[in-house]
Design an enzyme around this catalytic site. Structure first.
Site, PDB file in Angstrom:
ATOM      1  N   LYS A 106     -54.269   9.705 -12.373  1.00 20.59           N
ATOM      2  CA  LYS A 106     -53.182  10.554 -11.796  1.00 20.59           C
ATOM      3  C   LYS A 106     -52.333   9.681 -10.992  1.00 20.59           C
ATOM      4  CE  LYS A 106     -56.789  14.323 -11.323  1.00 20.59           C
ATOM      5  NZ  LYS A 106     -57.461  15.063 -10.630  1.00 20.59           N
ATOM      6  N   GLN A 143     -59.911  15.447  -4.738  1.00 20.85           N
ATOM      7  CA  GLN A 143     -60.866  15.098  -5.924  1.00 20.85           C
ATOM      8  C   GLN A 143     -62.106  15.801  -5.941  1.00 20.85           C
ATOM      9  OE1 GLN A 143     -59.373  13.595  -8.773  1.00 20.85           O
ATOM     10  NE2 GLN A 143     -61.192  14.564  -9.685  1.00 20.85           N
ATOM     11  N   ASP A 202     -53.612  21.811  -6.927  1.00 23.97           N
ATOM     12  CA  ASP A 202     -54.500  22.263  -7.964  1.00 23.97           C
ATOM     13  C   ASP A 202     -54.515  23.701  -7.954  1.00 23.97           C
ATOM     14  OD1 ASP A 202     -56.218  20.476  -9.176  1.00 23.97           O
ATOM     15  OD2 ASP A 202     -57.507  20.143  -7.820  1.00 23.97           O
TER      16      ASP A 202
END
Ligand code: NAD
Length: 284
Positions: free
Chosen positions: A53, A97, A120
């Site tokens: 990422k 994460q 997200d």
């Protein structure tokens, strides 16, 4: 013989468009859109995902930082960290994460994110916007899947879509996105009876389970669009999806490979969400 939906190529196009927008943002606002990633602990897979990422963000002219916290980080310490990032006006996107180490409560960490920075798309506010059909930050993997379905030339309107899996991350949001596009949607899950018969009715199959080769070629309707979200490791160390790829290729119309299908789109969408978050914040 089905055609392969090339997730890498589709993701490359999305990333190119994101880079153009990120550079325009820099010109206009004197800073790049920024993405901050919080990684707790030393899970090897998470470290690889975060590194990927980071590199992808850099290539797309998105600035940012990875905050690596020790596995012993407490719930209170993580909450303070995420609240600090949420309050920082120079930060546009925050990604925690997942999965977090077992002693941490993911839902309450996500709930303390600023929803405007929730790239997200997992904050209950953004999940609610998706539910009521309003634009918000939407989860990356389902957004990428929708893009691939459309890239395969499939308009979901009037089609029967079967989503296997009901997670907050993939199954539920993609079911809502397919419904929004006027598909007739069935959500199958671990308690579904006679999964094979359910899948056999599908014009569009989205498999998001995490079980290698669960979906057989004989389960598929000829010509179906098959989106394989699953990532599983075989005994030889190779990755595979939830769908038996070779069998699906003989029956379906379009199939995503694993790797090289949904995975690259997920990262591309994270970058797209970061630029979108920056643009929206700059306007508000
Ligand atoms: P999850 O474990 O949260 O959910 C799995 C779902 O599968 C559950 O809803 C469960 O009801 C269902 N299920 C389990 N066994 C089943 C069975 N035998 N029959 C039918 N349904 C069954 O997982 P998730 O986070 O939704 O992820 C699913 C898979 O997708 C995993 O392999 C994950 O690694 C992968 N994934 C890939 C990406 C990507 O970018 N490619 C992103 C997210 C998740």
């Amino acid at each position: 013989m089905a055609s392969i939906i090339d997730g890498k190529a589709a993701a490359e196009l999305v990333r190119g468009a994101v880079k153009v927008r990120a550079e325009a943002f820099l010109q206009q606002h004197g800073r790049s859109p920024s993405l901050h990633v919080v990684l707790v602990g030393d899970d090897p897979a998470s470290q690889v995902y975060v590194r990927n990422k980071e590199l992808a963000a850099h290539k797309a002219s998105i600035s940012g930082l990875v905050h690596r916290l020790p596995i012993a980080t407490t719930q209170a310490q993580l909450l303070t960290k995420v609240q600090g990032l949420s309050a920082d006006p120079a930060i546009d996107g925050i990604l925690v994460q997942l999965p977090l180490p077992k002693h941490l409560d993911e839902q309450s960490i996500i709930a303390c994110l600023d929803p405007q920075k929730d790239v997200d798309g997992l904050h209950p506010y953004n999940a609610g916007l998706l539910m009521v059909g309003r634009p918000g930050l939407r989860p990356c993997t389902p957004s990428g899947c929708m893009h691939l379905i459309e890239a395969a030339g499939c308009d979901p309107a009037g089609k029967h879509a079967v989503v296997i899996g009901r997670s907050i991350l993939v199954g539920k949001p993609i079911a809502l996105m397919l419904l929004e596009k006027n598909a007739t949607v069935t959500i199958a899950h671990s308690k579904t009876a006679d999964l094979m018969s359910v899948v056999r009715q599908a014009d569009i199959v989205v498999a998001a389970v995490g079980r290698a080769d669960l979906v057989k070629g004989s389960w598929l309707k000829p010509g179906a669009v098959v989106i394989d979200v699953g990532i599983n490791k075989k005994s030889d160390g190779k990755l595979c999806g939830d769908v038996d790829f070779a069998e699906a290729m003989a029956v379906a119309g379009h199939v995503t490979p694993v790797p090289g299908g949904v995975g690259p789109m997920t990262i591309a969408w994270l970058l797209a969400n970061t630029v979108l978050a920056a643009e929206r914040r700059a306007m508000s």
